[in-house]
Design a protein around this motif. Structure first.
Motif, PDB file in Angstrom:
ATOM      1  N   ARG A  33      58.268  55.527  31.843  1.00 10.83           N
ATOM      2  CA  ARG A  33      57.612  54.679  32.837  1.00 10.83           C
ATOM      3  C   ARG A  33      57.485  55.493  34.117  1.00 10.83           C
ATOM      4  N   ASP A  62      58.830  53.480  39.473  1.00 10.65           N
ATOM      5  CA  ASP A  62      58.745  52.080  39.899  1.00 10.65           C
ATOM      6  C   ASP A  62      59.619  51.927  41.131  1.00 10.65           C
ATOM      7  N   ARG A 113      54.921  48.712  45.664  1.00 16.63           N
ATOM      8  CA  ARG A 113      55.907  49.005  44.627  1.00 16.63           C
ATOM      9  C   ARG A 113      55.202  49.514  43.380  1.00 16.63           C
ATOM     10  N   GLU A 172      54.269  42.583  33.826  1.00 14.93           N
ATOM     11  CA  GLU A 172      55.404  42.023  34.565  1.00 14.93           C
ATOM     12  C   GLU A 172      54.968  41.280  35.820  1.00 14.93           C
ATOM     13  N   ASP A 189      60.874  41.051  35.729  1.00 12.72           N
ATOM     14  CA  ASP A 189      59.994  40.769  36.867  1.00 12.72           C
ATOM     15  C   ASP A 189      59.043  39.628  36.559  1.00 12.72           C
ATOM     16  N   ARG A 207      65.048  37.705  41.250  1.00 10.61           N
ATOM     17  CA  ARG A 207      65.969  38.117  40.180  1.00 10.61           C
ATOM     18  C   ARG A 207      67.299  38.622  40.732  1.00 10.61           C
TER      19      ARG A 207
HETATM   20 MG    MG Z   1      60.071  45.490  36.295  1.00 13.64          MG
END
Ligand code: MG
Ligand code: PEP
Length: 531
Positions: A336, A339, A363, A436, A460, A470
């Protein structure tokens, strides 16, 4: 005194260690008026609290020889300097005298004044010293509230358990490297990045332990035993003997699990499942490979950026990613891309502005597309590993098709450059999208035309669709992955993937939680992370 306290287990495991307490700087105080006659007593109270705070700091210097020792000496010195600084102490006394304020009120007033001055400082290092001020004020405040010194405790701390309101993922990573044994947070939640990281490091963590800071003191023994729902301060002999038995059982279970393979995982009625690992380090990947994992479903690359002081350059990143691909020995590794946002990166090596609302801010892919140089450098490092084994690239926080198009263009450009430089590459590297953000789920049928695979980021997705942070233990009930709105979104995504024949996996925490397995299987999701 033996005290049991409640909380939610965010990371499994057993830990026994000395408490390392970080007090929160936010405090509630009664603002009862003070008469002139009461002034000398308030000044005395404040002076005594200062003495206690100084004595605590002195005791800490002797005691901290274990896990947190490395950086602690400097911090303690900085804190002691604040305690001796007349700009801080005299000012509080003046406020008590001139404005007839009670000591805690005057302390808070002076803290606010100094904090505003810190905020105005441009140098980020000096500005960050505000945290030191907050910690000192919290220590003095705690002494004021207790009205005296902490009880005598044995020194010689060994492995430590951190007790705090919450801690940033990067700080946790640094503490783990120094030998931290466990974590008790009065706030936070099992879906926070801190909890995810704690699980990935195998550090037992309790979150939402609201009362813990009221009872625990630096150096107290703390026992965490998540399997059995036990969290205690100052365990007695019976607790300890039970703990040892559980520890032996856990070791046996660990040996048994190490032999167990996840290959050929299937439901009782014969549906095959693919079990992937979410991992950020080579050892975990190698272990998962030995246990038969189908690949790495999610490699969170940002932790590499958070664990060090400097940003990793292309070659440094490449080595880490390449080792992951080699460790997976021919099974696919899903990288990924960064992030990061103000929530995780603030104060780290990547300069990002503080944001009011980082979860809704700059983000993931948004940041990457704004810092194209950074993104391209990362993508080059990832692509270079494609000569070593199958890889996939996954984009986080996608909310619009345009983001996928732009990212793909940059990836293709990087690929062309690398080919030109004769770097051996795979013919194709699948590009996937994390689902997400509710917007991505709602347009997943169209996104499927622009992505080769989907990965549902349920952590998310649930927080955004349910408007429940969260990281916030206070809204943990609202954060309900069984909520029909969330389940409907999952269904929608699974349906889009099925129709477009796109592979779909799930990589949020519910995927590793057996309470949700039947639901996910019923929705047709068969690619899960395993640990
Ligand atoms: Mg996430
Ligand atoms: C998610 O959001 O579910 C996810 C896997 O990503 P992260 O937890 O890193 O935000």
């Amino acid at each position: 005194m033996r005290v049991e306290f409640e909380g939610q287990f965010a990371a499994k495991g057993l830990a026994l260690g000395r408490a390392r307490v970080i007090y929160s700087a936010s405090f509630d105080i009664e603002e009862e008026p003070l008469s002139h006659a009461g002034i000398p007593n308030e000044v005395k109270r404040f002076d005594e609290a200062l003495k206690v705070a100084r004595a605590e700091l002195n005791a800490l210097t002797i005691k901290v020889s274990g896990a947190l020792a490395k950086d602690m000496a400097e911090i303690i010195e900085a804190h002691a300097m604040i305690l001796d600084d007349p700009e801080f102490t005299d000012a509080v006394v003046q406020l008590i005298r001139r404005e007839t304020l009670r000591a805690p009120v005057a302390l808070r007033r002076q803290r606010d004044l100094l904090a505003a001055a810190f905020e105005a400082i441009e140098d980020p290092y000096l500005r960050a010293r505000r945290d030191d001020l907050d910690h000192v004020v919290a220590r003095v405040f705690a002494a004021l509230q207790r009205g005296g010194a902490e009880p005598e405790r044995k020194l010689n701390a060994i492995d430590e358990i951190l007790v705090c309101e919450t801690i940033a993922p990067a700080d946790l990573a640094a503490l783990v490297d120094q030998g931290l044994k466990g974590l008790v947070a009065t706030a936070s939640s099992p879906y926070s990045h801190t909890a995810i990281l704690a699980r990935s490091f195998g550090i037992p963590m309790l979150c939402g332990a609201r009362t813990a800071l009221n009872f625990v003191h630096d150096g107290d023994w703390v026992l965490l035993d998540s399997e059995h729902g036990i969290s205690l301060i100052n365990p007695d002999a019976i607790d300890l003997s039970r703990f040892r038995t559980h520890q032996r059982d856990a070791e046996k279970e660990e040996r048994r699990r190490a032999k167990q393979k996840v290959q050929d995982a299937r439901t009782r009625d014969g549906h095959a499942l693919q079990l992937y690992v979410n991992a950020e380090d080579t050892e975990t990947i190698a272990k998962a490979r030995r246990n038969g994992a189908a690949g790495v479903g999610l490699f969170r690359t940002e932790f590499l950026f958070l664990r060090q002081r400097e940003l990793p350059n292309e070659d440094e990143q490449f080595k880490v990613y390449r080792d992951a691909v080699i460790a997976m020995a021919g099974k696919p590794v899903t990288f990924r891309t960064l992030d990061l946002g103000a929530d995780k990166a603030f104060g780290g090596p990547l300069e990002v502005a503080r944001e009011e609302n980082p979860a809704l801010g700059l983000r993931g892919i948004r940041l990457s597309l704004q810092r194209r140089h950074l993104f391209t450098e990362q993508v080059r490092a990832i692509l270079r590993t494609s000569g070593f084994g199958p890889i996939r690239i996954l984009l986080p926080m996608v909310s619009a098709i345009e983001e996928v198009r732009e990212a793909r263009a940059l990836i293709e450009e990087a690929m062309a450059q690398l080919r030109h430089q004769r770097v051996p590459l795979a013919d194709q590297v699948p590009l996937g999208v994390m689902i997400e953000v509710p917007a991505a789920a709602l347009i997943s049928n169209e996104l499927a035309r622009h992505a080769e695979f989907f990965a549902i980021g349920s952590n998310d997705l649930a927080q955004y669709v349910l408007a429940a942070d969260r990281n916030n233990a206070q809204v943990s009930e609202a954060y309900d992955p069984m909520h029909p709105a969330f389940v409907r979104l999952l269904y929608l995504v699974a349906d889009s993937a099925r129709q477009a024949k796109r592979p779909l996996s799930i990589c949020g925490e519910i995927a590793g939680d057996p309470r949700y397995t039947a639901l996910l299987l019923a929705l047709g999701i068969t690619d899960f992370p395993c640990t």
